[in-house]
Motif scaffolding. Structure first.
Motif, PDB file in Angstrom:
ATOM      1  N   LEU A 227      51.812  42.312  46.905  1.00 56.81           N
ATOM      2  CA  LEU A 227      50.471  41.762  47.079  1.00 56.81           C
ATOM      3  C   LEU A 227      49.635  41.911  45.810  1.00 56.81           C
ATOM      4  O   LEU A 227      48.882  41.012  45.449  1.00 56.81           O
ATOM      5  N   ALA A 228      49.791  43.051  45.131  1.00 60.73           N
ATOM      6  CA  ALA A 228      49.038  43.282  43.891  1.00 60.73           C
ATOM      7  C   ALA A 228      49.461  42.268  42.835  1.00 60.73           C
ATOM      8  O   ALA A 228      48.633  41.741  42.095  1.00 60.73           O
ATOM      9  N   ALA A 229      50.760  41.973  42.790  1.00 61.65           N
ATOM     10  CA  ALA A 229      51.264  40.983  41.840  1.00 61.65           C
ATOM     11  C   ALA A 229      50.747  39.600  42.216  1.00 61.65           C
ATOM     12  O   ALA A 229      50.355  38.811  41.353  1.00 61.65           O
ATOM     13  N   ALA A 230      50.700  39.333  43.515  1.00 65.45           N
ATOM     14  CA  ALA A 230      50.246  38.033  44.000  1.00 65.45           C
ATOM     15  C   ALA A 230      48.760  37.844  43.725  1.00 65.45           C
ATOM     16  O   ALA A 230      48.268  36.719  43.596  1.00 65.45           O
ATOM     17  N   ASP A 231      48.040  38.962  43.622  1.00 60.50           N
ATOM     18  CA  ASP A 231      46.605  38.915  43.384  1.00 60.50           C
ATOM     19  C   ASP A 231      46.303  38.296  42.021  1.00 60.50           C
ATOM     20  O   ASP A 231      45.322  37.581  41.851  1.00 60.50           O
ATOM     21  N   THR A 232      47.166  38.574  41.044  1.00 64.62           N
ATOM     22  CA  THR A 232      46.967  38.017  39.704  1.00 64.62           C
ATOM     23  C   THR A 232      47.682  36.683  39.566  1.00 64.62           C
ATOM     24  O   THR A 232      47.451  35.945  38.635  1.00 64.62           O
ATOM     25  N   ASP A 233      48.572  36.404  40.508  1.00 59.05           N
ATOM     26  CA  ASP A 233      49.317  35.142  40.466  1.00 59.05           C
ATOM     27  C   ASP A 233      49.370  34.536  41.858  1.00 59.05           C
ATOM     28  O   ASP A 233      50.408  34.518  42.509  1.00 59.05           O
ATOM     29  N   PRO A 234      48.205  34.070  42.343  1.00 61.93           N
ATOM     30  CA  PRO A 234      48.176  33.516  43.704  1.00 61.93           C
ATOM     31  C   PRO A 234      49.174  32.377  43.830  1.00 61.93           C
ATOM     32  O   PRO A 234      49.389  31.643  42.881  1.00 61.93           O
ATOM     33  N   GLY A 235      49.770  32.263  44.947  1.00 65.35           N
ATOM     34  CA  GLY A 235      50.751  31.202  45.120  1.00 65.35           C
ATOM     35  C   GLY A 235      52.166  31.716  44.938  1.00 65.35           C
ATOM     36  O   GLY A 235      53.104  31.110  45.429  1.00 65.35           O
ATOM     37  N   SER A 236      52.300  32.870  44.262  1.00 69.89           N
ATOM     38  CA  SER A 236      53.642  33.395  44.026  1.00 69.89           C
ATOM     39  C   SER A 236      54.318  33.776  45.342  1.00 69.89           C
ATOM     40  O   SER A 236      55.535  33.767  45.450  1.00 69.89           O
ATOM     41  N   ILE A 237      53.524  34.138  46.368  1.00 68.67           N
ATOM     42  CA  ILE A 237      54.130  34.408  47.669  1.00 68.67           C
ATOM     43  C   ILE A 237      53.655  33.380  48.700  1.00 68.67           C
ATOM     44  O   ILE A 237      53.826  33.557  49.895  1.00 68.67           O
ATOM     45  N   GLY A 238      53.061  32.298  48.194  1.00 67.89           N
ATOM     46  CA  GLY A 238      52.668  31.198  49.074  1.00 67.89           C
ATOM     47  C   GLY A 238      51.566  31.533  50.058  1.00 67.89           C
ATOM     48  O   GLY A 238      51.548  31.017  51.175  1.00 67.89           O
ATOM     49  N   GLU A 239      50.651  32.432  49.642  1.00 71.62           N
ATOM     50  CA  GLU A 239      49.539  32.780  50.522  1.00 71.62           C
ATOM     51  C   GLU A 239      48.237  32.508  49.785  1.00 71.62           C
ATOM     52  O   GLU A 239      48.175  32.622  48.565  1.00 71.62           O
ATOM     53  N   ASP A 240      47.195  32.191  50.544  1.00 75.29           N
ATOM     54  CA  ASP A 240      45.907  31.986  49.883  1.00 75.29           C
ATOM     55  C   ASP A 240      45.245  33.340  49.630  1.00 75.29           C
ATOM     56  O   ASP A 240      45.605  34.341  50.255  1.00 75.29           O
ATOM     57  N   PRO A 241      44.284  33.386  48.694  1.00 73.79           N
ATOM     58  CA  PRO A 241      43.660  34.658  48.303  1.00 73.79           C
ATOM     59  C   PRO A 241      43.075  35.447  49.475  1.00 73.79           C
ATOM     60  O   PRO A 241      43.139  36.677  49.484  1.00 73.79           O
ATOM     61  N   HIS A 242      42.530  34.733  50.477  1.00 70.35           N
ATOM     62  CA  HIS A 242      41.957  35.448  51.633  1.00 70.35           C
ATOM     63  C   HIS A 242      43.027  36.210  52.392  1.00 70.35           C
ATOM     64  O   HIS A 242      42.832  37.347  52.797  1.00 70.35           O
ATOM     65  N   THR A 243      44.158  35.547  52.589  1.00 69.45           N
ATOM     66  CA  THR A 243      45.267  36.179  53.301  1.00 69.45           C
ATOM     67  C   THR A 243      45.793  37.366  52.512  1.00 69.45           C
ATOM     68  O   THR A 243      46.064  38.426  53.081  1.00 69.45           O
ATOM     69  N   ILE A 244      45.907  37.183  51.197  1.00 62.13           N
ATOM     70  CA  ILE A 244      46.392  38.273  50.349  1.00 62.13           C
ATOM     71  C   ILE A 244      45.441  39.467  50.447  1.00 62.13           C
ATOM     72  O   ILE A 244      45.878  40.606  50.623  1.00 62.13           O
ATOM     73  N   ALA A 245      44.130  39.190  50.402  1.00 60.74           N
ATOM     74  CA  ALA A 245      43.137  40.266  50.487  1.00 60.74           C
ATOM     75  C   ALA A 245      43.242  40.980  51.834  1.00 60.74           C
ATOM     76  O   ALA A 245      43.236  42.214  51.898  1.00 60.74           O
ATOM     77  N   ALA A 246      43.364  40.203  52.906  1.00 54.83           N
ATOM     78  CA  ALA A 246      43.447  40.789  54.245  1.00 54.83           C
ATOM     79  C   ALA A 246      44.710  41.626  54.394  1.00 54.83           C
ATOM     80  O   ALA A 246      44.688  42.717  54.961  1.00 54.83           O
ATOM     81  N   ARG A 247      45.810  41.104  53.858  1.00 52.13           N
ATOM     82  CA  ARG A 247      47.070  41.845  53.964  1.00 52.13           C
ATOM     83  C   ARG A 247      47.042  43.106  53.117  1.00 52.13           C
ATOM     84  O   ARG A 247      47.642  44.125  53.480  1.00 52.13           O
ATOM     85  N   THR A 248      46.330  43.055  51.979  1.00 53.67           N
ATOM     86  CA  THR A 248      46.199  44.244  51.130  1.00 53.67           C
ATOM     87  C   THR A 248      45.423  45.331  51.868  1.00 53.67           C
ATOM     88  O   THR A 248      45.830  46.494  51.893  1.00 53.67           O
ATOM     89  N   VAL A 249      44.323  44.941  52.508  1.00 51.06           N
ATOM     90  CA  VAL A 249      43.519  45.899  53.278  1.00 51.06           C
ATOM     91  C   VAL A 249      44.354  46.508  54.396  1.00 51.06           C
ATOM     92  O   VAL A 249      44.361  47.719  54.606  1.00 51.06           O
TER      93      VAL A 249
END
Ligand SMILES: [Zn+2]
Length: 105
Positions: free
Chosen positions: A30-52
Protein backbone atom coordinates in the motif's frame (compact mmCIF):
# COMPACT_ATOMS: atom_id res chain seq x y z
CA UNK A 1 -4.28 -20.01 31.34
CA UNK A 2 -7.23 -22.18 30.51
CA UNK A 3 -9.13 -21.77 27.31
CA UNK A 4 -12.19 -23.98 27.33
CA UNK A 5 -12.62 -25.89 24.09
CA UNK A 6 -10.88 -23.52 21.75
CA UNK A 7 -7.49 -23.51 20.08
CA UNK A 8 -4.38 -23.42 22.24
CA UNK A 9 -2.51 -20.21 23.00
CA UNK A 10 0.38 -21.49 20.88
CA UNK A 11 -1.95 -21.90 17.89
CA UNK A 12 -3.48 -18.48 18.43
CA UNK A 13 -0.07 -16.87 18.78
CA UNK A 14 0.95 -18.45 15.49
CA UNK A 15 -2.23 -17.19 13.82
CA UNK A 16 -1.60 -13.70 15.18
CA UNK A 17 1.99 -13.72 13.96
CA UNK A 18 0.89 -14.87 10.50
CA UNK A 19 -1.75 -12.15 10.38
CA UNK A 20 0.78 -9.57 11.56
CA UNK A 21 3.14 -10.54 8.75
CA UNK A 22 0.34 -10.41 6.17
CA UNK A 23 -0.80 -6.98 7.30
CA UNK A 24 2.78 -5.70 7.32
CA UNK A 25 3.33 -6.95 3.78
CA UNK A 26 0.03 -5.39 2.84
CA UNK A 27 1.15 -2.10 4.29
CA UNK A 28 4.37 -2.24 2.26
CA UNK A 29 2.39 -2.80 -0.93
CA UNK A 30 0.00 0.00 0.00
CA UNK A 31 2.86 2.39 0.80
CA UNK A 32 4.36 1.68 -2.62
CA UNK A 33 0.95 2.15 -4.23
CA UNK A 34 0.64 5.50 -2.46
CA UNK A 35 3.49 6.91 -4.55
CA UNK A 36 2.41 4.99 -7.63
CA UNK A 37 -1.38 4.88 -7.68
CA UNK A 38 -2.71 2.37 -10.12
CA UNK A 39 0.10 -0.09 -9.45
CA UNK A 40 -2.39 -2.26 -7.55
CA UNK A 41 -5.41 -1.03 -9.49
CA UNK A 42 -7.00 0.86 -6.61
CA UNK A 43 -8.00 4.48 -6.34
CA UNK A 44 -6.28 6.71 -3.73
CA UNK A 45 -9.32 6.65 -1.42
CA UNK A 46 -9.33 2.87 -1.31
CA UNK A 47 -5.58 2.80 -0.75
CA UNK A 48 -5.93 5.29 2.13
CA UNK A 49 -8.78 3.30 3.69
CA UNK A 50 -6.90 0.04 3.37
CA UNK A 51 -3.78 1.63 4.88
CA UNK A 52 -5.79 2.80 7.91
CA UNK A 53 -7.37 -0.64 8.26
CA UNK A 54 -4.01 -2.41 8.02
CA UNK A 55 -2.43 -0.08 10.61
CA UNK A 56 -5.38 -0.61 12.94
CA UNK A 57 -5.15 -4.39 12.53
CA UNK A 58 -1.41 -4.31 13.24
CA UNK A 59 -2.06 -2.33 16.44
CA UNK A 60 -4.71 -4.81 17.58
CA UNK A 61 -2.59 -7.84 16.76
CA UNK A 62 0.50 -6.38 18.43
CA UNK A 63 -1.57 -5.65 21.53
CA UNK A 64 -2.89 -9.23 21.54
CA UNK A 65 0.65 -10.62 21.28
CA UNK A 66 1.69 -8.43 24.24
CA UNK A 67 -1.26 -9.80 26.21
CA UNK A 68 -0.03 -13.32 25.50
CA UNK A 69 3.45 -12.33 26.74
CA UNK A 70 1.92 -10.69 29.81
CA UNK A 71 -0.20 -13.77 30.51
CA UNK A 72 -3.49 -11.90 30.38
CA UNK A 73 -4.54 -13.04 26.93
CA UNK A 74 -8.03 -14.45 26.45
CA UNK A 75 -9.73 -12.42 29.15
CA UNK A 76 -12.29 -9.74 28.47
CA UNK A 77 -10.81 -6.31 29.17
CA UNK A 78 -14.14 -5.13 30.55
CA UNK A 79 -15.64 -7.92 32.67
CA UNK A 80 -12.44 -10.04 32.92
CA UNK A 81 -14.39 -13.20 32.04
CA UNK A 82 -12.57 -15.66 29.79
CA UNK A 83 -13.31 -15.03 26.12
CA UNK A 84 -14.69 -18.26 24.59
CA UNK A 85 -12.17 -20.20 22.52
CA UNK A 86 -14.54 -20.29 19.56
CA UNK A 87 -14.53 -16.50 19.50
CA UNK A 88 -10.74 -16.30 19.73
CA UNK A 89 -10.48 -18.75 16.89
CA UNK A 90 -12.43 -16.37 14.65
CA UNK A 91 -10.99 -13.19 16.13
CA UNK A 92 -7.66 -13.97 17.82
CA UNK A 93 -7.09 -10.33 18.78
CA UNK A 94 -10.49 -9.98 20.50
CA UNK A 95 -10.25 -7.74 23.58
CA UNK A 96 -13.78 -8.32 24.78
CA UNK A 97 -16.28 -11.11 25.17
CA UNK A 98 -19.33 -10.84 22.91
CA UNK A 99 -21.64 -9.05 25.41
CA UNK A 100 -18.93 -6.45 26.17
CA UNK A 101 -17.82 -5.88 22.58
CA UNK A 102 -18.32 -2.20 21.81
CA UNK A 103 -20.18 -1.43 18.61
CA UNK A 104 -17.85 -0.91 15.70
CA UNK A 105 -18.18 2.30 13.72
ZN1 LIG B 1 -16.81 -9.13 28.95
Amino acid sequence: MDIDTGPSIATLRQTLQTQLRQHSENLTVLAAADTDPGSIGEDPHTIAARTVAARHAIEEITAALSRITAGVYGRCERCTDPIPGARLEILPHARFCVPCQPRER
